[in-house]
Design a protein around this motif. Sequence first.
Motif, PDB file in Angstrom:
ATOM      1  N   GLN A  57     100.136   8.979  35.278  1.00  0.00           N
ATOM      2  CA  GLN A  57     100.315   7.932  34.673  1.00  0.00           C
ATOM      3  C   GLN A  57      99.974   6.645  35.737  1.00  0.00           C
ATOM      4  O   GLN A  57     100.635   6.496  36.791  1.00  0.00           O
ATOM      5  CB  GLN A  57     101.727   7.450  34.118  1.00  0.00           C
ATOM      6  CG  GLN A  57     101.734   8.159  32.719  1.00  0.00           C
ATOM      7  CD  GLN A  57     103.406   8.443  32.316  1.00  0.00           C
ATOM      8  OE1 GLN A  57     104.178   8.915  32.795  1.00  0.00           O
ATOM      9  NE2 GLN A  57     103.688   7.667  31.190  1.00  0.00           N
ATOM     10  N   GLU A  58      99.407   5.543  35.114  1.00  0.00           N
ATOM     11  CA  GLU A  58      99.118   4.390  36.113  1.00  0.00           C
ATOM     12  C   GLU A  58      98.768   3.316  35.264  1.00  0.00           C
ATOM     13  O   GLU A  58      98.144   3.185  34.416  1.00  0.00           O
ATOM     14  CB  GLU A  58      97.549   4.785  36.801  1.00  0.00           C
ATOM     15  CG  GLU A  58      97.464   4.221  38.061  1.00  0.00           C
ATOM     16  CD  GLU A  58      96.344   4.509  38.655  1.00  0.00           C
ATOM     17  OE1 GLU A  58      96.497   5.805  39.499  1.00  0.00           O
ATOM     18  OE2 GLU A  58      95.109   3.871  38.591  1.00  0.00           O
ATOM     19  N   ASN A  59      99.714   2.168  35.739  1.00  0.00           N
ATOM     20  CA  ASN A  59      99.424   0.892  34.834  1.00  0.00           C
ATOM     21  C   ASN A  59      99.548   1.035  33.391  1.00  0.00           C
ATOM     22  O   ASN A  59      98.857   0.338  32.663  1.00  0.00           O
ATOM     23  CB  ASN A  59      98.066   0.242  35.280  1.00  0.00           C
ATOM     24  CG  ASN A  59      98.116  -0.099  36.849  1.00  0.00           C
ATOM     25  OD1 ASN A  59      99.001  -0.169  37.572  1.00  0.00           O
ATOM     26  ND2 ASN A  59      96.678   0.065  37.568  1.00  0.00           N
ATOM     27  N   GLY A  60     100.502   1.709  32.886  1.00  0.00           N
ATOM     28  CA  GLY A  60     100.734   1.941  31.558  1.00  0.00           C
ATOM     29  C   GLY A  60      99.603   2.741  30.918  1.00  0.00           C
ATOM     30  O   GLY A  60      99.493   2.845  29.608  1.00  0.00           O
ATOM     31  N   GLU A  61      98.886   3.464  31.532  1.00  0.00           N
ATOM     32  CA  GLU A  61      97.794   4.276  31.021  1.00  0.00           C
ATOM     33  C   GLU A  61      97.796   5.676  31.506  1.00  0.00           C
ATOM     34  O   GLU A  61      98.416   5.971  32.530  1.00  0.00           O
ATOM     35  CB  GLU A  61      96.296   3.579  31.094  1.00  0.00           C
ATOM     36  CG  GLU A  61      96.064   2.496  30.900  1.00  0.00           C
ATOM     37  CD  GLU A  61      94.504   2.308  30.294  1.00  0.00           C
ATOM     38  OE1 GLU A  61      93.832   2.699  30.977  1.00  0.00           O
ATOM     39  OE2 GLU A  61      94.441   2.074  28.995  1.00  0.00           O
ATOM     40  N   TYR A  62      97.340   6.692  30.756  1.00  0.00           N
ATOM     41  CA  TYR A  62      97.240   8.054  31.262  1.00  0.00           C
ATOM     42  C   TYR A  62      95.961   8.281  31.861  1.00  0.00           C
ATOM     43  O   TYR A  62      94.855   7.892  31.230  1.00  0.00           O
ATOM     44  CB  TYR A  62      97.320   9.103  30.233  1.00  0.00           C
ATOM     45  CG  TYR A  62      98.704   9.055  29.803  1.00  0.00           C
ATOM     46  CD1 TYR A  62      99.675   9.689  30.303  1.00  0.00           C
ATOM     47  CD2 TYR A  62      98.958   8.366  28.515  1.00  0.00           C
ATOM     48  CE1 TYR A  62     101.111   9.751  29.798  1.00  0.00           C
ATOM     49  CE2 TYR A  62     100.591   8.201  27.978  1.00  0.00           C
ATOM     50  CZ  TYR A  62     101.530   9.069  28.629  1.00  0.00           C
ATOM     51  OH  TYR A  62     102.635   9.062  28.061  1.00  0.00           O
ATOM     52  N   VAL A  63      95.837   8.918  33.067  1.00  0.00           N
ATOM     53  CA  VAL A  63      94.467   9.102  33.723  1.00  0.00           C
ATOM     54  C   VAL A  63      94.195  10.182  33.934  1.00  0.00           C
ATOM     55  O   VAL A  63      95.034  11.036  34.530  1.00  0.00           O
ATOM     56  CB  VAL A  63      94.465   7.932  35.249  1.00  0.00           C
ATOM     57  CG1 VAL A  63      93.197   8.258  35.713  1.00  0.00           C
ATOM     58  CG2 VAL A  63      94.730   6.657  34.996  1.00  0.00           C
ATOM     59  N   VAL A  64      93.051  10.833  33.556  1.00  0.00           N
ATOM     60  CA  VAL A  64      92.749  12.283  33.754  1.00  0.00           C
ATOM     61  C   VAL A  64      91.578  12.274  34.755  1.00  0.00           C
ATOM     62  O   VAL A  64      90.414  11.794  34.615  1.00  0.00           O
ATOM     63  CB  VAL A  64      92.285  12.748  32.271  1.00  0.00           C
ATOM     64  CG1 VAL A  64      91.886  14.224  32.367  1.00  0.00           C
ATOM     65  CG2 VAL A  64      93.289  12.693  31.162  1.00  0.00           C
ATOM     66  N   ASP A  65      91.894  12.892  35.780  1.00  0.00           N
ATOM     67  CA  ASP A  65      90.995  13.205  37.061  1.00  0.00           C
ATOM     68  C   ASP A  65      90.107  12.001  37.354  1.00  0.00           C
ATOM     69  O   ASP A  65      88.880  12.191  37.796  1.00  0.00           O
ATOM     70  CB  ASP A  65      90.052  14.372  36.313  1.00  0.00           C
ATOM     71  CG  ASP A  65      90.877  15.590  36.201  1.00  0.00           C
ATOM     72  OD1 ASP A  65      91.569  15.873  36.804  1.00  0.00           O
ATOM     73  OD2 ASP A  65      90.172  16.544  35.350  1.00  0.00           O
ATOM     74  N   ASP A  66      90.791  10.846  37.410  1.00  0.00           N
ATOM     75  CA  ASP A  66      89.946   9.615  37.606  1.00  0.00           C
ATOM     76  C   ASP A  66      88.688   9.550  36.720  1.00  0.00           C
ATOM     77  O   ASP A  66      87.587   8.768  37.168  1.00  0.00           O
ATOM     78  CB  ASP A  66      89.455   9.551  38.865  1.00  0.00           C
ATOM     79  CG  ASP A  66      90.858   9.547  39.805  1.00  0.00           C
ATOM     80  OD1 ASP A  66      91.426   8.453  39.515  1.00  0.00           O
ATOM     81  OD2 ASP A  66      90.797   9.848  40.880  1.00  0.00           O
ATOM     82  N   GLU A  67      88.436  10.288  35.590  1.00  0.00           N
ATOM     83  CA  GLU A  67      87.321  10.229  34.778  1.00  0.00           C
ATOM     84  C   GLU A  67      87.506   9.582  33.418  1.00  0.00           C
ATOM     85  O   GLU A  67      86.794   8.909  32.879  1.00  0.00           O
ATOM     86  CB  GLU A  67      86.900  11.678  34.449  1.00  0.00           C
ATOM     87  CG  GLU A  67      86.304  12.288  35.814  1.00  0.00           C
ATOM     88  CD  GLU A  67      84.985  12.133  36.244  1.00  0.00           C
ATOM     89  OE1 GLU A  67      84.086  11.585  35.578  1.00  0.00           O
ATOM     90  OE2 GLU A  67      84.699  12.503  37.369  1.00  0.00           O
ATOM     91  N   PHE A  68      88.666   9.701  32.716  1.00  0.00           N
ATOM     92  CA  PHE A  68      88.934   9.193  31.559  1.00  0.00           C
ATOM     93  C   PHE A  68      90.197   8.564  31.481  1.00  0.00           C
ATOM     94  O   PHE A  68      91.350   8.909  32.469  1.00  0.00           O
ATOM     95  CB  PHE A  68      89.115  10.350  30.620  1.00  0.00           C
ATOM     96  CG  PHE A  68      87.909  11.231  30.564  1.00  0.00           C
ATOM     97  CD1 PHE A  68      86.645  10.941  29.521  1.00  0.00           C
ATOM     98  CD2 PHE A  68      87.779  12.431  31.281  1.00  0.00           C
ATOM     99  CE1 PHE A  68      85.798  11.700  29.723  1.00  0.00           C
ATOM    100  CE2 PHE A  68      86.820  13.199  30.984  1.00  0.00           C
ATOM    101  CZ  PHE A  68      85.660  12.984  30.406  1.00  0.00           C
TER     102      PHE A  68
END
Length: 192
Positions: free
Chosen positions: A100-111
Amino acid sequence: MRQAAEARNISSIVLDKAKFPRFKPCAGWVTPQVLRWVGEEVDNYPHGLTEFTSFDVSLNGFKFKLPTHQYSIRRFEFDDWLLQLAEPQFYMYDVREIRQENGEYVVDDEFSAHYLVGAGGTHCPVYQTFFSQISPKGQGAMIVAQEENSNSITRMPAASCGSLRINCPGMPGMFPKGTAMSMWAWVVLPGN
Ligand SMILES: Cc1cc2nc3c(=O)[nH]c(=O)nc-3n(C[C@H](O)[C@H](O)[C@H](O)COP(=O)(O)OP(=O)(O)OC[C@H]3O[C@@H](n4cnc5c(N)ncnc54)[C@H](O)[C@@H]3O)c2cc1C
């Protein structure tokens, strides 16, 4: 389904490491509510959709018929059909890390996305990352499942379609579908 998402201004993507249709052992029981959510497209469902009106229940030797109104499908077919119906952007992709980063879910820095929905099964990376600690799956039980294709089972009377047999310490069951039969057994492992 796709129009409903667009009307709500929802854009979505689906990540799955498997190519659909993919193998999926599951009893395939779907409730009328699920079919209502899918909408009228279900009238044109191109695969087997079995309606059943009762369960044959056997509980510690006591047998009875439980009236119900439910459906069964093969997940191998149904999941793929839903995917085609919804027409999301689909990526065949093996998820390794979610944060979780800045209110978003980040998948493998790809999505990245505001919302994340996980399938929740044993190997689901969403479950592994966010829920395995707070909601660990039981260690003392196991489910084995098998789905068989057979022409002969389509001749089963619809009224006896569902079958549950509860006989501690396990629960076997079977569900007929258009061209297949699902059988499964929930087993409590010795010592638990
Ligand atoms: C015997 C049995 C009977 C059941 N009966 C019913 C029933 O009648 N009705 C019902 O609604 N549910 C039933 N369930 C539950 C249901 O089948 C699923 O277990 C549950 O819905 C979660 O499964 P899933 O397919 O969503 O998740 P999973 O089985 O975990 O699969 C999720 C998807 O995630 C993908 N995936 C896994 N790892 C990754 C990764 N790292 N990156 C990308 N993709 C990945 C897989 O390819 C798969 O397509 C049953 C389960 C069992 C075992």
